[in-house]
Design a protein around this motif. Sequence first.
Motif, PDB file in Angstrom:
ATOM      1  N   PRO A  53       0.811  -1.222   0.000  1.00  0.00           N
ATOM      2  CA  PRO A  53       0.000   0.000   0.000  1.00  0.00           C
ATOM      3  C   PRO A  53       0.846   1.275   0.000  1.00  0.00           C
ATOM      4  CG  PRO A  53      -0.889  -1.565   1.560  1.00  0.00           C
ATOM      5  CD  PRO A  53       0.414  -2.112   1.075  1.00  0.00           C
ATOM      6  N   GLU A  54       1.913   1.283   0.780  1.00  0.00           N
ATOM      7  CA  GLU A  54       2.783   2.457   0.836  1.00  0.00           C
ATOM      8  C   GLU A  54       3.479   2.672  -0.510  1.00  0.00           C
ATOM      9  OE1 GLU A  54       6.841   3.816   3.080  1.00  0.00           O
ATOM     10  OE2 GLU A  54       5.451   2.522   4.163  1.00  0.00           O
ATOM     11  N   PHE A  55       3.996   1.630  -1.095  1.00  0.00           N
ATOM     12  CA  PHE A  55       4.659   1.718  -2.390  1.00  0.00           C
ATOM     13  C   PHE A  55       3.680   2.165  -3.474  1.00  0.00           C
ATOM     14  CE2 PHE A  55       5.991  -0.325  -6.391  1.00  0.00           C
ATOM     15  CZ  PHE A  55       7.232   0.272  -6.544  1.00  0.00           C
ATOM     16  N   GLN A  56       2.483   1.609  -3.437  1.00  0.00           N
ATOM     17  CA  GLN A  56       1.485   1.957  -4.448  1.00  0.00           C
ATOM     18  C   GLN A  56       1.072   3.423  -4.333  1.00  0.00           C
ATOM     19  OE1 GLN A  56      -1.893  -0.610  -4.347  1.00  0.00           O
ATOM     20  NE2 GLN A  56      -2.732   0.158  -6.258  1.00  0.00           N
ATOM     21  N   SER A  57       0.934   3.926  -3.117  1.00  0.00           N
ATOM     22  CA  SER A  57       0.562   5.328  -2.949  1.00  0.00           C
ATOM     23  C   SER A  57       1.692   6.250  -3.432  1.00  0.00           C
ATOM     24  CB  SER A  57       0.209   5.624  -1.494  1.00  0.00           C
ATOM     25  OG  SER A  57       1.334   5.446  -0.667  1.00  0.00           O
ATOM     26  N   LYS A  58       2.941   5.883  -3.184  1.00  0.00           N
ATOM     27  CA  LYS A  58       4.068   6.701  -3.654  1.00  0.00           C
ATOM     28  C   LYS A  58       4.138   6.718  -5.178  1.00  0.00           C
ATOM     29  CE  LYS A  58       7.107   6.371   0.332  1.00  0.00           C
ATOM     30  NZ  LYS A  58       8.400   5.954   0.853  1.00  0.00           N
ATOM     31  N   VAL A  59       3.936   5.563  -5.800  1.00  0.00           N
ATOM     32  CA  VAL A  59       3.964   5.497  -7.261  1.00  0.00           C
ATOM     33  C   VAL A  59       2.808   6.301  -7.843  1.00  0.00           C
ATOM     34  CG1 VAL A  59       3.677   3.943  -9.244  1.00  0.00           C
ATOM     35  CG2 VAL A  59       5.222   3.312  -7.384  1.00  0.00           C
ATOM     36  N   SER A  60       1.627   6.184  -7.257  1.00  0.00           N
ATOM     37  CA  SER A  60       0.475   6.946  -7.747  1.00  0.00           C
ATOM     38  C   SER A  60       0.722   8.450  -7.615  1.00  0.00           C
ATOM     39  CB  SER A  60      -0.778   6.567  -6.962  1.00  0.00           C
ATOM     40  OG  SER A  60      -1.105   5.227  -7.190  1.00  0.00           O
ATOM     41  N   GLU A  61       1.317   8.858  -6.503  1.00  0.00           N
ATOM     42  CA  GLU A  61       1.623  10.279  -6.293  1.00  0.00           C
ATOM     43  C   GLU A  61       2.643  10.778  -7.322  1.00  0.00           C
ATOM     44  OE1 GLU A  61       3.690  13.013  -2.845  1.00  0.00           O
ATOM     45  OE2 GLU A  61       2.673  11.159  -2.272  1.00  0.00           O
ATOM     46  N   LEU A  62       3.688   9.991  -7.589  1.00  0.00           N
ATOM     47  CA  LEU A  62       4.680  10.369  -8.591  1.00  0.00           C
ATOM     48  C   LEU A  62       4.056  10.480  -9.977  1.00  0.00           C
ATOM     49  CD1 LEU A  62       7.765   8.226  -7.509  1.00  0.00           C
ATOM     50  CD2 LEU A  62       7.582  10.709  -7.495  1.00  0.00           C
ATOM     51  N   ASN A  64       0.865  11.071 -10.686  1.00  0.00           N
ATOM     52  CA  ASN A  64      -0.017  12.230 -10.696  1.00  0.00           C
ATOM     53  C   ASN A  64       0.780  13.526 -10.832  1.00  0.00           C
ATOM     54  OD1 ASN A  64      -2.349  10.726 -10.520  1.00  0.00           O
ATOM     55  ND2 ASN A  64      -2.414  10.827  -8.274  1.00  0.00           N
ATOM     56  N   ASN A  65       1.904  13.629 -10.119  1.00  0.00           N
ATOM     57  CA  ASN A  65       2.749  14.811 -10.230  1.00  0.00           C
ATOM     58  C   ASN A  65       3.358  14.926 -11.628  1.00  0.00           C
ATOM     59  OD1 ASN A  65       2.236  15.577  -7.631  1.00  0.00           O
ATOM     60  ND2 ASN A  65       4.083  14.609  -6.804  1.00  0.00           N
ATOM     61  N   TRP A  66       3.691  13.822 -12.241  1.00  0.00           N
ATOM     62  CA  TRP A  66       4.280  13.831 -13.558  1.00  0.00           C
ATOM     63  C   TRP A  66       3.317  14.401 -14.593  1.00  0.00           C
ATOM     64  CZ3 TRP A  66       8.991  12.664 -15.683  1.00  0.00           C
ATOM     65  CH2 TRP A  66       9.025  12.491 -17.060  1.00  0.00           C
ATOM     66  N   PHE A  67       2.044  13.990 -14.511  1.00  0.00           N
ATOM     67  CA  PHE A  67       1.075  14.406 -15.510  1.00  0.00           C
ATOM     68  C   PHE A  67       0.357  15.705 -15.167  1.00  0.00           C
ATOM     69  CE2 PHE A  67       1.324   9.803 -16.447  1.00  0.00           C
ATOM     70  CZ  PHE A  67       1.714   9.903 -17.770  1.00  0.00           C
ATOM     71  N   ASN A  68       0.427  16.133 -13.929  1.00  0.00           N
ATOM     72  CA  ASN A  68      -0.293  17.340 -13.506  1.00  0.00           C
ATOM     73  C   ASN A  68       0.614  18.538 -13.273  1.00  0.00           C
ATOM     74  OD1 ASN A  68      -2.753  16.005 -13.587  1.00  0.00           O
ATOM     75  ND2 ASN A  68      -2.576  15.337 -11.454  1.00  0.00           N
ATOM     76  N   HIS A  69       1.824  18.521 -13.758  1.00  0.00           N
ATOM     77  CA  HIS A  69       2.751  19.623 -13.477  1.00  0.00           C
ATOM     78  C   HIS A  69       2.508  20.839 -14.391  1.00  0.00           C
ATOM     79  CE1 HIS A  69       5.299  19.152 -17.030  1.00  0.00           C
ATOM     80  NE2 HIS A  69       5.192  17.855 -16.866  1.00  0.00           N
ATOM     81  N   ALA A  70       1.687  20.710 -15.404  1.00  0.00           N
ATOM     82  CA  ALA A  70       1.479  21.789 -16.371  1.00  0.00           C
ATOM     83  C   ALA A  70       0.637  22.918 -15.838  1.00  0.00           C
ATOM     84  CB  ALA A  70       0.831  21.249 -17.630  1.00  0.00           C
TER      85      ALA A  70
END
Length: 70
Positions: A53-62, A64-70
């Motif tokens: 769960p911790e790993f999955q949340s970190k990957v999801s956050e990364l 989301n940040n990758w695609f939402n930085h614009a």
Amino acid sequence: MKRKLEMAIIKAKNWIQTKKEGSDQLMVMFIIIAVAAGVAGLLYIFAKSTLLPEFQSKVSELLNNWFNHA
């Protein structure tokens, strides 16, 4: 006829009891595979409840940040 049947039974018993070359190695290999599969299953259950769960949340956050930085 009875003698032939007795001989066939004795022959079958001897054939079953003969030790095949390499059978011990196969049994040891199957035992090692079974133990490794059990350990892998236990590790998966442990990781699924604690690490995943911790790993999955970190990957999801990364992601989301990758695609939402614009």
